[in-house]
Write a protein that holds these residues in place. Structure first.
Motif, PDB file in Angstrom:
ATOM      1  N   MET A 217     -22.950  27.932   3.565  1.00  0.00           N
ATOM      2  CA  MET A 217     -21.936  28.595   4.396  1.00  0.00           C
ATOM      3  C   MET A 217     -21.439  29.822   3.659  1.00  0.00           C
ATOM      4  SD  MET A 217     -18.672  27.761   2.961  1.00  0.00           S
ATOM      5  CE  MET A 217     -17.911  26.363   2.087  1.00  0.00           C
ATOM      6  N   VAL A 218     -20.895  30.762   4.410  1.00  0.00           N
ATOM      7  CA  VAL A 218     -20.448  32.029   3.821  1.00  0.00           C
ATOM      8  C   VAL A 218     -18.972  32.272   4.128  1.00  0.00           C
ATOM      9  CG1 VAL A 218     -22.698  33.159   3.718  1.00  0.00           C
ATOM     10  CG2 VAL A 218     -21.393  33.247   5.852  1.00  0.00           C
ATOM     11  N   ALA A 219     -18.194  31.190   4.168  1.00  0.00           N
ATOM     12  CA  ALA A 219     -16.792  31.295   4.582  1.00  0.00           C
ATOM     13  C   ALA A 219     -15.842  30.583   3.636  1.00  0.00           C
ATOM     14  CB  ALA A 219     -16.631  30.744   5.992  1.00  0.00           C
ATOM     15  N   ALA A 220     -16.141  30.608   2.334  1.00  0.00           N
ATOM     16  CA  ALA A 220     -15.304  29.937   1.344  1.00  0.00           C
ATOM     17  C   ALA A 220     -14.300  30.928   0.746  1.00  0.00           C
ATOM     18  CB  ALA A 220     -16.171  29.340   0.246  1.00  0.00           C
TER      19      ALA A 220
ATOM     20  N   VAL B 202     -14.265  36.201  -0.147  1.00  0.00           N
ATOM     21  CA  VAL B 202     -14.922  35.222   0.718  1.00  0.00           C
ATOM     22  C   VAL B 202     -16.285  34.945   0.084  1.00  0.00           C
ATOM     23  CG1 VAL B 202     -15.630  34.625   3.047  1.00  0.00           C
ATOM     24  CG2 VAL B 202     -13.746  36.235   2.695  1.00  0.00           C
ATOM     25  N   ASN B 203     -16.590  33.674  -0.151  1.00  0.00           N
ATOM     26  CA  ASN B 203     -17.738  33.314  -0.967  1.00  0.00           C
ATOM     27  C   ASN B 203     -18.824  32.562  -0.218  1.00  0.00           C
ATOM     28  OD1 ASN B 203     -16.952  33.681  -4.160  1.00  0.00           O
ATOM     29  ND2 ASN B 203     -15.174  33.440  -2.829  1.00  0.00           N
TER      30      ASN B 203
ATOM     31  N   LEU C 271     -21.468  27.133  -5.988  1.00  0.00           N
ATOM     32  CA  LEU C 271     -20.729  28.343  -5.635  1.00  0.00           C
ATOM     33  C   LEU C 271     -21.588  29.537  -6.037  1.00  0.00           C
ATOM     34  CD1 LEU C 271     -18.190  29.850  -4.696  1.00  0.00           C
ATOM     35  CD2 LEU C 271     -17.251  29.538  -7.008  1.00  0.00           C
ATOM     36  N   ILE C 272     -22.182  30.214  -5.066  1.00  0.00           N
ATOM     37  CA  ILE C 272     -23.087  31.330  -5.351  1.00  0.00           C
ATOM     38  C   ILE C 272     -22.310  32.589  -5.719  1.00  0.00           C
ATOM     39  CG2 ILE C 272     -24.805  32.876  -4.333  1.00  0.00           C
ATOM     40  CD1 ILE C 272     -25.950  30.482  -2.860  1.00  0.00           C
TER      41      ILE C 272
END
Length: 279
Positions: free
Chosen positions: A76-79, A216-217, A98-99
């Motif tokens: 997901m791209v909404a952290a 945003v991670n 956590l990329i």
């Protein structure tokens, strides 16, 4: 023997083909916030262009994190970190990767239309009656709502009620108030299309209840790098500017807009940026 070998070879080839087909399936979890819709569609279309079969699964924030942690979703791209989603990350950090940031300069807080005579969260103590002692919120599981509850305690706003809802109900209430030139306080965040449509201002937060600047991670399931290295590389490269994201968010709010089609059009108009994601 030849027939047996041929059968074995064919079976092996079939299994290899099945594994390959399964390797090309990607499930992206996301929250139906306008910024996450933009980023997830951009990533989805990028992966599709590389031959992947992509599923986008909308979930509440807590469930989105859980889906990646359990492997039900690949990424997901909404952290929002380090503050808004801190509780989710602290709980699940050993189960996810956590990329890193895909959008920088994000923030959360409360906002009002520019014509409202409030400058700080503290002003609600004396002027809360002007907005019926209400702050219009979003989905109850969101980190922004947790931060809002903290602000109510930090600023001793015991008479103020935080109204649960969604991104859509919050922006609808904001539009209605602006159309009537009435005061309103809403929970919000940047990036968000509302700042491109209306003249708004954040309320100052001197006690720091909402934290500082965030990013945003991108977050992936633990084994993605070894099992799907190309997908992992694209995830690591995926980044978008606040300006580009907010422009796309505003386009998505137009009547009859198709976020996937808007993502494709943006990608066609920005080939160099897309190339950086897939290099």
């Amino acid at each position: 023997m030849l027939k047996l070998l041929t059968a074995a070879t064919l079976a092996s080839a079939a299994l290899t083909g099945l594994a390959h087909a399964q390797d090309k399936k990607v499930n992206l979890a996301y929250v139906e916030w306008s910024d996450a819709v933009v980023a997830t569609n951009l990533l989805s279309e990028t992966l599709k262009a590389k031959g992947y079969d992509v599923t986008m699964t909308p979930l509440p924030a807590a469930a989105m994190w859980q889906a990646v942690a359990t492997g039900e979703a690949d990424a997901m791209v909404a952290a929002w970190l380090p503050a808004t989603h801190a509780a989710y990350y602290d709980k699940l950090k050993d189960q996810v990767e956590l990329i890193g940031p895909n959008v920088e300069g994000a923030k959360i807080g409360w906002a009002v239309p520019a014509y409202v005579d409030m400058a700080s969260v503290e002003d609600l103590k004396s002027k809360g009656g002007e907005v019926e002692n209400k702050v219009i919120g979003i989905d109850p599981g969101a980190g922004l709502m947790q931060a809002s509850e903290k602000a109510i305690k930090d600023y001793d706003l015991s008479s103020v009620k935080l109204i649960e809802g969604s991104d859509a109900t919050m922006t609808a209430a904001l539009k209605d108030a602006i159309d009537r030139k009435e005061p309103i306080v809403v929970t919000t965040w940047t990036p968000h299309w509302m700042f491109g449509r209306w003249d708004l201002k954040y309320l100052a937060d001197p006690k720091g209840s909402f934290g500082g600047e965030e990013s945003v991670n991108t977050v992936a399931r633990k084994d993605l790098a070894t099992e799907m290295p190309e997908v992992h590389k694209i995830l690591a490269n995926f980044k978008i500017s606040l300006d580009d994201e907010q422009k796309l968010m505003l386009q998505n709010e137009e009547k009859g807009a198709d976020p996937a089609a808007n993502a494709k059009a943006w990608m066609a108009a920005n080939p160099n940026k897309v190339a950086a994601w897939t290099k």
